[in-house]
Design an enzyme around this catalytic site. Structure first.
Site, PDB file in Angstrom:
ATOM      1  N   ASP A 135     -97.031  38.895  76.648  1.00 19.80           N
ATOM      2  CA  ASP A 135     -96.390  39.715  77.690  1.00 19.80           C
ATOM      3  C   ASP A 135     -95.356  39.226  78.506  1.00 19.80           C
ATOM      4  O   ASP A 135     -94.963  37.811  78.305  1.00 19.80           O
ATOM      5  CB  ASP A 135     -97.570  39.778  78.716  1.00 19.80           C
ATOM      6  CG  ASP A 135     -98.943  40.489  78.255  1.00 19.80           C
ATOM      7  OD1 ASP A 135     -98.763  41.503  77.736  1.00 19.80           O
ATOM      8  OD2 ASP A 135    -100.185  40.014  79.013  1.00 19.80           O
TER       9      ASP A 135
ATOM     10  N   ASP B 216     -98.785  47.980  76.277  1.00 20.22           N
ATOM     11  CA  ASP B 216     -99.556  48.123  77.380  1.00 20.22           C
ATOM     12  C   ASP B 216     -98.836  49.404  78.148  1.00 20.22           C
ATOM     13  O   ASP B 216     -99.786  50.175  78.730  1.00 20.22           O
ATOM     14  CB  ASP B 216     -99.424  47.070  78.478  1.00 20.22           C
ATOM     15  CG  ASP B 216    -100.154  45.709  78.135  1.00 20.22           C
ATOM     16  OD1 ASP B 216    -100.920  45.942  76.812  1.00 20.22           O
ATOM     17  OD2 ASP B 216     -99.827  44.811  78.246  1.00 20.22           O
TER      18      ASP B 216
END
Length: 169
Positions: free
Chosen positions: A125, A139
Site C-alpha cells: 500500500d 483498492d
C-alpha cells in the site's frame, strides 16, 4: 459470436491493464519510497505517498477483531471470494454494461491484491489520505467497482427500468 468474443477480449484486456497498473505502481512505490523511511508529500496535510506492507485485510479488520490468519489462509479466503465474484459476473453476462465494468474493476482489484499476497506474503500500500488507511490502485478499483455495481443494480431494478435490456445502464 464475434460480439461475444470482442466483449470477452475487452474484459480480459481491462483486467490485465488494471492488474498491470496496480503492480507497476506498487513496484514503483517499493523501489522509490524506501520502505518505512521516505514519505512524498503531494498535497501537504492531505495526500502523501508512503510505502507500507499490509499483512492484514482491508482496514486492518482482523487486528480490530483480535483475529489472526496466516498469509496462506488470507490467500485461500481471497481466492474463494474471487471465485464467487467471477461466478456471479458470469451469471450476469446479460446484465447492463455498467455491471460488467463494475465486475471487471472488482475482479481486477481483487486479483491484484491476491497476486501480491501470493508473491510477497503481504499487499503493498502506498497512497495515504489524511484520516484514512493507506491503500493502493487495486483498492481504488475495488471501491469504485463496488459503488458502480450498487448504482447499476439499483438503477437496473428501479421501477420503470427495462430489466431485459442489457443496455439499460
Amino acid at each position: 459470436m464475434a460480439r461475444k468474443l470482442l466483449r470477452g477480449t475487452f474484459a480480459l484486456c481491462a483486467l490485465l491493464l488494471l492488474v498491470g497498473c496496480d503492480h507497476g505502481t506498487k513496484l514503483l512505490a517499493k523501489t522509490t519510497l524506501e520502505p518505512g523511511a521516505r514519505r512524498l508529500r503531494l498535497i501537504p496535510g492531505v495526500l502523501d505517498l508512503r510505502y507500507t506492507e499490509n499483512h492484514d485485510t482491508a482496514f486492518s479488520l482482523l487486528r480490530h477483531l483480535n483475529l489472526s490468519l496466516s498469509a496462506g489462509a488470507l490467500v485461500a479466503t481471497s481466492t474463494a471470494c474471487l471465485g464467487f465474484l467471477v461466478a456471479l459476473w458470469w451469471s450476469r453476462r446479460r446484465g447492463p454494461r455498467s455491471e460488467h465494468v463494475a465486475y471487471a474493476l472488482l475482479v481486477g482489484g481483487a486479483l491484484g491484491n491476491i497476486i501480491d499476497r501470493l508473491v510477497r506474503g503481504y499487499v503493498v500500500d502506498f497512497i495515504h489520505l489524511r484520516h484514512w488507511p493507506v491503500f493502493n490502485v487495486a483498492d481504488i478499483a475495488i471501491v469504485f467497482g463496488a459503488a458502480l455495481l450498487l448504482v447499476a443494480r439499483l438503477r437496473y431494478h428501479a421501477p420503470g427500468s427495462a430489466p431485459d435490456s442489457p443496455r439499460a445502464a
